[in-house]
Design a protein around this motif. Structure first.
Motif, PDB file in Angstrom:
ATOM      1  N   ALA A  11       0.826  -1.205   0.000  1.00  0.00           N
ATOM      2  CA  ALA A  11       0.000   0.000   0.000  1.00  0.00           C
ATOM      3  C   ALA A  11       0.863   1.259   0.000  1.00  0.00           C
ATOM      4  N   VAL A  12       1.933   1.228   0.783  1.00  0.00           N
ATOM      5  CA  VAL A  12       2.849   2.371   0.816  1.00  0.00           C
ATOM      6  C   VAL A  12       3.435   2.624  -0.573  1.00  0.00           C
ATOM      7  N   GLY A  13       3.822   1.537  -1.256  1.00  0.00           N
ATOM      8  CA  GLY A  13       4.380   1.677  -2.596  1.00  0.00           C
ATOM      9  C   GLY A  13       3.377   2.256  -3.581  1.00  0.00           C
ATOM     10  N   MET A  14       2.128   1.818  -3.488  1.00  0.00           N
ATOM     11  CA  MET A  14       1.098   2.344  -4.387  1.00  0.00           C
ATOM     12  C   MET A  14       0.869   3.834  -4.180  1.00  0.00           C
ATOM     13  N   ILE A  15       0.939   4.261  -2.910  1.00  0.00           N
ATOM     14  CA  ILE A  15       0.751   5.681  -2.608  1.00  0.00           C
ATOM     15  C   ILE A  15       1.941   6.502  -3.094  1.00  0.00           C
ATOM     16  N   SER A  68       8.023  -1.915  -4.283  1.00  0.00           N
ATOM     17  CA  SER A  68       8.377  -1.678  -5.684  1.00  0.00           C
ATOM     18  C   SER A  68       7.196  -1.883  -6.633  1.00  0.00           C
ATOM     19  N   LYS A  69       6.157  -2.600  -6.178  1.00  0.00           N
ATOM     20  CA  LYS A  69       5.002  -2.839  -7.041  1.00  0.00           C
ATOM     21  C   LYS A  69       4.274  -1.542  -7.407  1.00  0.00           C
ATOM     22  N   GLY A  70       4.471  -0.495  -6.611  1.00  0.00           N
ATOM     23  CA  GLY A  70       3.824   0.781  -6.905  1.00  0.00           C
ATOM     24  C   GLY A  70       4.577   1.630  -7.912  1.00  0.00           C
ATOM     25  N   PHE A  71       5.742   1.162  -8.369  1.00  0.00           N
ATOM     26  CA  PHE A  71       6.582   1.950  -9.261  1.00  0.00           C
ATOM     27  C   PHE A  71       6.736   1.244 -10.609  1.00  0.00           C
ATOM     28  N   SER A  72       6.977   2.034 -11.646  1.00  0.00           N
ATOM     29  CA  SER A  72       7.140   1.500 -12.995  1.00  0.00           C
ATOM     30  C   SER A  72       8.560   1.733 -13.482  1.00  0.00           C
ATOM     31  N   GLU A  73       8.926   1.017 -14.526  1.00  0.00           N
ATOM     32  CA  GLU A  73      10.250   1.216 -15.118  1.00  0.00           C
ATOM     33  C   GLU A  73      10.387   2.638 -15.658  1.00  0.00           C
ATOM     34  N   ARG A  74       9.319   3.173 -16.212  1.00  0.00           N
ATOM     35  CA  ARG A  74       9.361   4.541 -16.739  1.00  0.00           C
ATOM     36  C   ARG A  74       9.738   5.537 -15.643  1.00  0.00           C
ATOM     37  N   THR A  75       9.148   5.342 -14.452  1.00  0.00           N
ATOM     38  CA  THR A  75       9.440   6.243 -13.342  1.00  0.00           C
ATOM     39  C   THR A  75      10.883   6.085 -12.876  1.00  0.00           C
ATOM     40  N   CYS A  76      11.315   4.851 -12.696  1.00  0.00           N
ATOM     41  CA  CYS A  76      12.614   4.589 -12.072  1.00  0.00           C
ATOM     42  C   CYS A  76      13.794   4.772 -13.015  1.00  0.00           C
TER      43      CYS A  76
END
Length: 266
Positions: A11-15, A68-76
């Protein structure tokens, strides 16, 4: 590592990974949580062989993976590489667990799963870590553990193909030698025990056969993903020729004279 409370980190990652969170805030809070979890891994590693330390380390690895599930390759990689750098530092910390507990199945499973996730998230920047990880997984490995290493190797090949060419060129010769010697040793020991006739129903022979079958699948994957040409075109012509000949001879022997039909078919 299966505690339901770990979903809190998802949940923290999604936020934190939401597009409308500004970069400075995202990095600040991500650093705080990542630092806490990496410190937990570091403390667990320092405690060495205690079973509780293994549990603390694996829980922290799962927690970071959930974030890490809340993040995408584009973002990182593209828009906010600072977030990718935080996850890369987490990967370096998790790999230390393999130095302390290289034979622990829970640690091996959690670390390899996290490695898969980091490849999805960080792309080719993770490639330099692959050869050291495989080296750690196969260090003093028996037939079962070596087969697990090959399964990871095959999954990486299927997913990332020629992107892994430097990794494959680096690791394949020594990995091939270890697989062949392990299979030969297990069969030789079984033959000696049975006074010349290998009992195919023994556990050690079954494990050796599974390893050999997985290696044949690996050879096929290398060819179908366009990597064998790169491996055999290396700078060291003699080494490349020896590797090619040993692999081809192994394929021919298995196809023509192996005692198990399933192995001949592969």
């Amino acid at each position: 590592g299966n505690d339901d409370r770990l979903y809190l980190f998802e949940a923290v990652g999604m936020i934190l990974g939401a597009d409308d969170v500004d970069e400075a805030t995202q990095i600040e809070y991500l650093k705080q949580v990542a630092r806490m979890l990496c410190e937990q891994i570091e403390q667990a590693v320092a405690g060495r062989a205690d079973d509780n330390n293994v549990q603390l380390a694996t829980r922290a690895i799962v927690a970071i993976g959930n974030i890490s599930k809340g993040f995408s390759e584009r973002t990182c990689v593209a828009t906010r590489p600072g977030t990718g750098e935080i996850f890369r530092s987490c990967l370096e910390m998790t790999l230390k667990c393999l130095d302390v507990w290289p034979r622990n199945s829970s640690v091996r499973n959690r670390v390899t799963a996290f490695l898969h996730r980091m490849i999805e998230l960080l792309g080719s920047s993770v490639t330099p870590y692959l050869a050291p990880v495989v080296d750690k997984l196969r260090r003093n490995a028996g037939a079962v553990e070596l087969r697990e290493t090959l399964v990871l190797f095959n999954q990486l090949l299927a997913t990332y193909k020629t992107m892994l060419a430097p990794f494959v060129v680096d690791i394949l010769p020594s990995l091939t030698s270890q697989v062949f010697s392990t299979v030969a040793r297990e069969y030789a020991q079984a033959s000696a025990t049975a006074k010349g006739e290998i009992a195919l129903n023994t556990e050690s022979v079954r494990e050796a056969s599974d390893l050999e079958r997985t290696w044949l699948t690996t050879t096929s994957a290398l060819g179908s993903n366009g990597l064998l040409t790169l491996v055999f075109a290396g700078d060291n012509l003699q080494a490349s020729t020896e590797l090619r000949e040993s692999m081809i001879n192994r394929l021919m022997d298995a196809a023509t004279s192996h005692s198990m039909v399933s192995v001949r078919k592969v």
